[in-house]
Design an enzyme around this catalytic site. Structure first.
Site, mmCIF file in Angstrom:
data_model
loop_
_atom_site.group_PDB
_atom_site.id
_atom_site.type_symbol
_atom_site.label_atom_id
_atom_site.label_comp_id
_atom_site.label_asym_id
_atom_site.label_seq_id
_atom_site.Cartn_x
_atom_site.Cartn_y
_atom_site.Cartn_z
ATOM 1 N N LYS A 50 0.885 -1.023 0.045
ATOM 2 C CA LYS A 50 0.012 -0.010 -0.069
ATOM 3 C C LYS A 50 0.908 1.293 0.003
ATOM 4 O O LYS A 50 1.797 1.274 0.808
ATOM 5 C CB LYS A 50 -0.874 -0.077 1.088
ATOM 6 C CG LYS A 50 -2.122 1.112 1.056
ATOM 7 C CD LYS A 50 -3.132 0.540 2.058
ATOM 8 C CE LYS A 50 -4.340 1.457 2.202
ATOM 9 N NZ LYS A 50 -5.596 0.924 3.007
ATOM 10 N N GLU A 109 -28.873 -13.607 -1.446
ATOM 11 C CA GLU A 109 -29.761 -12.483 -2.181
ATOM 12 C C GLU A 109 -28.628 -11.269 -2.688
ATOM 13 O O GLU A 109 -29.010 -10.813 -3.679
ATOM 14 C CB GLU A 109 -30.708 -11.883 -1.319
ATOM 15 C CG GLU A 109 -31.782 -12.920 -0.879
ATOM 16 C CD GLU A 109 -31.427 -13.878 -0.005
ATOM 17 O OE1 GLU A 109 -30.406 -13.693 0.723
ATOM 18 O OE2 GLU A 109 -32.110 -14.883 0.076
#
Lengths: 647, 647
Positions: free
Chosen positions: B248, B379
């Site tokens: 990073k 879902e």
């Protein structure tokens, strides 16, 4: 080799009752229930240390039935055991045939588990799948804090294990070493509309659980020896998962058919099923509930008695005294400061989803590491774990960006059904976050939560209280209020630093509002960050147009009846004109005031200057508000227009 | 050994631009962007087959940046490549320094990726984490249907991989053999508030992915050789995941610090960072976009032209002609019948979450198995996968119980931000499901969706249309309408069979309503199942009290301005009294009518008989409605009271 004759007889009894009760109800899930009959019998008659006569005993083991639709087997057993239901003030004992009241209007045996309607054996409502393992984790975390050596058994379905939340819970359990959880996966191979995916086969589940750091045993879920050996294993370093192969509709050929998910036998099929299950064993075979071994812990009620003290002291404790002195402080920092002070009370716990340095749960996390549960980027598990902590008497504060709590709206609704005492805090709400854009902004939140706020629990209180601080003082005091409220709250904070507008002598209460500025021409209602934007607009209106607009800060929903009437009266006194200003989609304060006006005897006109477009990034809140026609000049123009039309 | 000097020079250029653009914006995530600089350069300058000049080319590879906050690296590269933005009607080409407009009010370089504001290189808005891999799966599914051999690269963060949805997507990809997806996990080890959990270490991620059925390679994400070897691998049987160890803040010491998540350098720190990155390589080094190899497929627009024909024929095709003849049919069955007929158009696809035999997506699934994607009990992935399918020009119908769609509200909101053309269908809405209890009932849905319905996309249309069929004819016709609407719809169906009340000659349009019964005393507004309950109440009112109440069926939200005014006029003609009846929480039709009345010149009084309690099970809809004070007699009493107070 142990003799399981007594348990076999019990299984026979329970199977028959499961068949009967679902047929009596005309619905229910007998086939799922039958697949669990051996495991549940082993748990409820042998393994669990608990008292059916006192389901509130804090020292007892717990059972979370994540696949809630299989509940008839638990009801049948609990009725057989004379389990107690109702409330501690008004308990009552079930009898064997009370199981036949399944799903009736006046029965506590709801279609899916729900403690809130009087079935305290359970800790949370289940039925929306994939949530129970998280709740079990929360219960285990609470037990460890309380020094109680108990086990939390949790039964998940194989099809259910497709829900990502299960895997969030698995990671959370490993991260926090919650080895008191015993996860049981019921692999009956059949889901509702199809066979279970190969991705949720016993072998795949075992492989995944192993890869996540669990110790896993695959067993035959109808083999007593295997069940006891697996579940009585001494806890090791790793949390334990038992993957059980079972038969859906066990014992009843008709119910083993794939078409029988969620379907009871017809009345004329029952006799054949009972016959197939064979002759009744000795009724009431010598099965005893295991002795409760761990003493109940001394617990204090989770309600009331929380104090945050003064804002200045709280701010000094976290190194932001300067900001308070300068009277310029974000609501999220005030939230964090209040949470940190209240952390001295060991009933308070906190969870955050990797944004604690933005929500300012950070200070609590630093000072009370044992009571802080970093939930990482997994909001669903975070909320359901909080439900478990609350069920065990903790007062969990759950924070994330308001937008990211949307991830857990199903879990939040299940928490509301459970009457869970959790305190949600959504930060960076509305559009004042600006540069990050709409993927980080909570804009639909009030529409969702207001539905819960106007829905009532069995005790008559709202299922959720919404708290809308506009400055640091109100944020500080509303956070304290949240701790003391009996039930779920949602506190909405914002990113930017804003001026402190309230004196600390002010008090804030549920259903309340503040009349910040008197006016004669138009009454403006706002909340949160927009109170400050409207204050700027008021100055412009007075200076440029000579208009006297009032300002009402609605800091709490639902508004009380008294507050509602007072606000409408203020509007009535302002030429009958109310303008509601919000930086979220419709469904919040605007609808609250408009609906009240439309149903009242006041002839007050209510218009809404609310967010009516999907936002995009801009570099400052001012630019963002201007893009969305919610800036100072937009409010000025809308107010002027209302005034003109009232002339 | 290949020579990567040109790519190294490009990396140098991009890194510098990333630093500059985030500082210019005053926010953004330079450190996350830098961790991806080699991987994104490899993808966008070498591996991907696409045309920056034509991001709409259907034959091109796609890149889904699930960790949307890292987007500056993609913007920097796309600007360098002269990528085209805007719309096909009004395209414009970016130049290198357009990257410096990051997050500005008039820039298409939003804080997080969003195609809907004019950045068509992306297929969906990201930024709320964990959703991209599902969208990539949807894109891959569409490509296979279209016979296009393209790759869908998807970059996920390590911290992000805690989201359960990632693992739902992984299972979905394996289930459906979507090997066109190349999943890349960016393991830079740092999340926002802390280091990434050991549960998301490269080794753990690799182990989990392997256990789920992926082929996995762990690489150094800054090593060209490793990147190309892993990503150029020929597709095998198993889907491929590349787990990349990265740094990073790569290249800039200051940005490597843990405190730099989401924080740009200050203006006075930029020079040192640029110096550290070393001397500029040859600008515009000889890096060419790879030749587009697969021809663009012929595609038809996804908009309009869908026809369901007549209900009787559609019903006969699925074996329910009897029910239509008997004029007794649930709205969910009519939905399924319409979907099945429209399935003849191969633009239509469908997804369901293991309840297709309840939502009646079953018929489509049976007849069009290639275009049906069983999403199992997951879902979140289902909705985001539909967004991918829609982005590729399909028209996805996505069904589950309305309650279970709550699980995906965050994904649905991201779909709205993306202007995704998806058609949601929630079944078993309201309380008429009865015996299953509140864990299966959609009650908060209208409050959530109405916020989107009143929010507008950049083209001026609502972000979502809500369709509220009350009988089989309206359900059938509204499902056809949903297919033809440009954008997201939410259709709300119910469990019970109800009488057919509309003639097939009736037409239904967005924003519309039907005036079912004239009245003089009170106008009652209802929708869905409650229309039938109100019809019973009307008969009682007339018979027992001689009251003439009108009935309006609001079948669509948002109501058009014309519809709103007509409804208020009808109320005005009914002694100025409107009673809105709903079996969901506040936030739906009641608020729609009340807000309209409160802002209008009509002096109409609006009251709401809506759900104000958390339901429990009862064995029939009638018993449930009675428990919740929404039964026929409750509506009669409420109407009588309104009439009396108008006297």
């Amino acid at each position: 080799m142990a003799d399981y004759k007594d348990l076999d007889a019990k299984v026979n009894q329970l199977c028959k009752q499961i068949v009967r009760m679902c047929t009596a109800a005309g619905s229910g899930h007998p086939s799922s229930a039958l697949s669990l009959v051996h495991i549940v019998t082993a748990l409820m008659y042998r393994l669990m240390r608990y008292e059916p006569a006192n389901p509130w005993n804090a020292g007892a083991d717990r059972l979370v039935l994540s696949e809630g639709h299989a509940v008839p087997v638990v009801y049948a057993a609990y009725c057989d055991l004379g389990g107690v239901v109702g409330t501690q003030m008004a308990p009552s004992e079930l009898r064997f045939d009370d199981a036949l009241t399944l799903r009736a209007a006046d029965s506590v045996l709801d279609g899916h588990p729900n403690p809130a309607i009087g079935f305290p054996f359970f800790d949370s409502a289940t039925g929306s799948l994939g949530q129970g393992l998280s709740t079990a984790a929360g219960l285990a975390a609470a037990a460890r804090l309380d020094g109680i050596d108990k086990k939390i058994y949790c039964i998940c379905g194989d099809g259910e294990s497709r829900e990502g939340q299960i895997w969030e819970a698995v990671d959370f359990i490993v991260d926090h070493k919650l080895t008191a959880v015993r996860a049981i996966f019921n692999c009956n191979g059949q889901a509702q509309s199809d066979y279970v995916s190969p991705q949720q086969s016993p072998e795949m589940l075992a492989g995944k659980l192993g890869a996540c750091g669990f110790e896993v045993r695959i067993i035959d879920g109808h083999d007593w020896e295997a069940i006891f050996e697996a579940l009585e294993a001494a806890p090791g370093e790793k949390p334990l998962a038992v993957v059980a192969r079972t038969v859906k509709g066990w014992g009843v050929t008709e119910l083993k058919q794939h078409t029988y998910h969620g379907k009871p036998l017809k009345a004329d099929q029952v006799e054949a099923a009972l016959a197939e299950l064979g002759p009744e064993g000795e009724e009431g075979a010598d099965v005893r509930v295991a002795q409760l071994q761990s003493p109940p812990a001394a617990t204090r009620p989770a309600r009331a008695g929380f104090a945050a003290g003064g804002l200045a002291e709280a701010a000094a404790a976290v190194g932001i005294a300067d900001a308070v002195e300068a009277k310029m402080l974000s609501t999220r920092r005030a939230y964090g400061a209040a949470l940190n002070v209240m952390g001295a009370d060991d009933r308070i716990v906190a969870l955050d989803g990797d944004v604690k340095n933005s929500t300012f749960a950070l200070w609590f996390a630093t000072n009370y590491p044992d009571r802080y549960f970093e939930a990482r980027i997994a909001e669903q598990n975070m909320v359901s774990a909080a439900v478990g902590l609350a069920a065990a008497g903790k007062v969990p504060f759950v924070s994330s960006f308001g937008k990211f709590l949307t991830r857990a709206y199903d879990q939040i609704e299940m928490a509301a059904i459970s009457s869970a005492n959790i305190k949600l805090s959504g930060s960076h709400c509305g559009v004042s976050l600006a540069a990050d854009g709409p993927s980080q902004m909570a804009l639909s939140d009030l529409g969702f939560f207001r539905g819960l706020a106007h829905s009532h629990r069995s005790d008559g209180d709202p299922a959720c209280r919404i708290l809308l601080p506009s400055d640091a003082v109100s944020a500080f005091k509303l956070t304290e209020l949240a701790a003391n409220i009996n039930g779920m709250c949602y506190t909405r904070t914002h990113r930017p630093d804003v001026p402190i507008i309230y004196d600390e002598s002010q008090t804030f209460e549920v259903g309340g509002y503040k009349h910040l500025e008197d006016g004669e021409d138009v009454a403006i209602v706002a909340s949160g960050y927009m109170v400050h934007v409207v204050r700027e607009a008021l100055a412009v209106l007075e200076e440029q147009a000579g208009l006297s607009a009032g300002l009402i800060d609605v800091y709490s929903l639902p508004l009380s009846e008294a507050s509602t009437n007072e606000i409408l009266q203020i509007g009535d006194d302002c030429r009958g004109q109310i303008l509601v200003v919000e930086d979220n989609y419709v469904g919040g304060v605007y609808d609250e005031i408009a609906a009240a006006a439309a149903g009242s005897d006041f002839g007050v006109r209510v218009e809404g200057r609310v967010l009516r477009a999907i936002p995009k990034s801009a570099r400052t809140p001012e630019e963002t508000l201007a893009l969305l026609e919610l800036g100072v000049s937009d409010i000025v123009a809308a107010t002027q227009k209302m005034f003109d039309q009232s002339e």
